[in-house]
Design a protein around this motif. Sequence first.
Motif, PDB file in Angstrom:
ATOM      1  N   UNK A 173      78.889   7.278  32.400  1.00 16.53           N
ATOM      2  CA  UNK A 173      78.841   5.955  33.020  1.00 16.53           C
ATOM      3  C   UNK A 173      80.164   5.227  32.815  1.00 16.53           C
ATOM      4  N   UNK A 174      80.327   4.166  33.580  1.00 16.49           N
ATOM      5  CA  UNK A 174      81.522   3.327  33.461  1.00 16.49           C
ATOM      6  C   UNK A 174      81.130   1.905  33.852  1.00 16.49           C
ATOM      7  N   UNK A 175      82.047   0.974  33.647  1.00 20.80           N
ATOM      8  CA  UNK A 175      81.819  -0.413  34.054  1.00 20.80           C
ATOM      9  C   UNK A 175      82.714  -0.719  35.242  1.00 20.80           C
ATOM     10  N   UNK A 206      88.187   6.891  30.997  1.00 13.90           N
ATOM     11  CA  UNK A 206      87.771   5.683  31.701  1.00 13.90           C
ATOM     12  C   UNK A 206      86.240   5.582  31.761  1.00 13.90           C
ATOM     13  N   UNK A 207      85.562   6.570  31.158  1.00 13.17           N
ATOM     14  CA  UNK A 207      84.104   6.613  31.219  1.00 13.17           C
ATOM     15  C   UNK A 207      83.514   6.835  29.835  1.00 13.17           C
ATOM     16  N   UNK A 208      82.225   6.585  29.748  1.00 11.70           N
ATOM     17  CA  UNK A 208      81.460   6.832  28.532  1.00 11.70           C
ATOM     18  C   UNK A 208      80.550   8.025  28.776  1.00 11.70           C
ATOM     19  N   UNK A 209      80.359   8.849  27.761  1.00  7.05           N
ATOM     20  CA  UNK A 209      79.351   9.908  27.803  1.00  7.05           C
ATOM     21  C   UNK A 209      78.350   9.535  26.721  1.00  7.05           C
ATOM     22  N   UNK A 210      77.146   9.184  27.164  1.00  8.85           N
ATOM     23  CA  UNK A 210      76.143   8.595  26.279  1.00  8.85           C
ATOM     24  C   UNK A 210      74.864   9.421  26.264  1.00  8.85           C
TER      25      UNK A 210
END
Length: 189
Positions: A58-60, A91-95
């Motif tokens: 995800x990203x914002x 530039x993204x999150x891996x959650x």
Amino acid sequence: MKELINFILQFGNLNQQQIDLITGKATHLEIKKDDYFSEAGKVSVQVGFVLDGVMRVCYYDKKGEEITKYFIDENNLVVDLESFQNSICSSAYVQAVTDCKLIVFSKSDWEELLNTIIGWDTIVHKIISRSLMQKIERRSPLVSEDATTRYLSFMEKYPKIINRIPLSYLASYLGITQSSLSRIRKNIR
């Protein structure tokens, strides 16, 4: 560990010595629900293989809204490839969407495998190519289909994860509001 080896062997052949080298470099990692495997603004330093659980990338956006790009479930690699390969900030999150169990490789161990195992780079390239094709297949319908069709397609393609992810993440992935998703779900029951 056999899940990882079976996954890799779909993309090329390895002898027992090569398999032993790979398994010797692998470590187990557990990530609790909502924790991050990698984060925006940091360099991704590991490659993971999901044994159990669901993760999301995800990203914002510019408005500060969280956007889910895609989900990663069991028997798939998880890595922020651009950050990992180029040692640049992600530039993204891996959650972790659920509690997750992974097999992980550090960047140095991954590079050692690339430099030691003949044909490993070809196997990795095939895995990456398949992953990129899957991303395209996932995202393309989201542009051209209406929300109900997108939801039904998601249910059909990902029956193993539909009931394991929060509706807010699914709505974000489908590009609709959570209330719209609730209406769609109510209308198709």
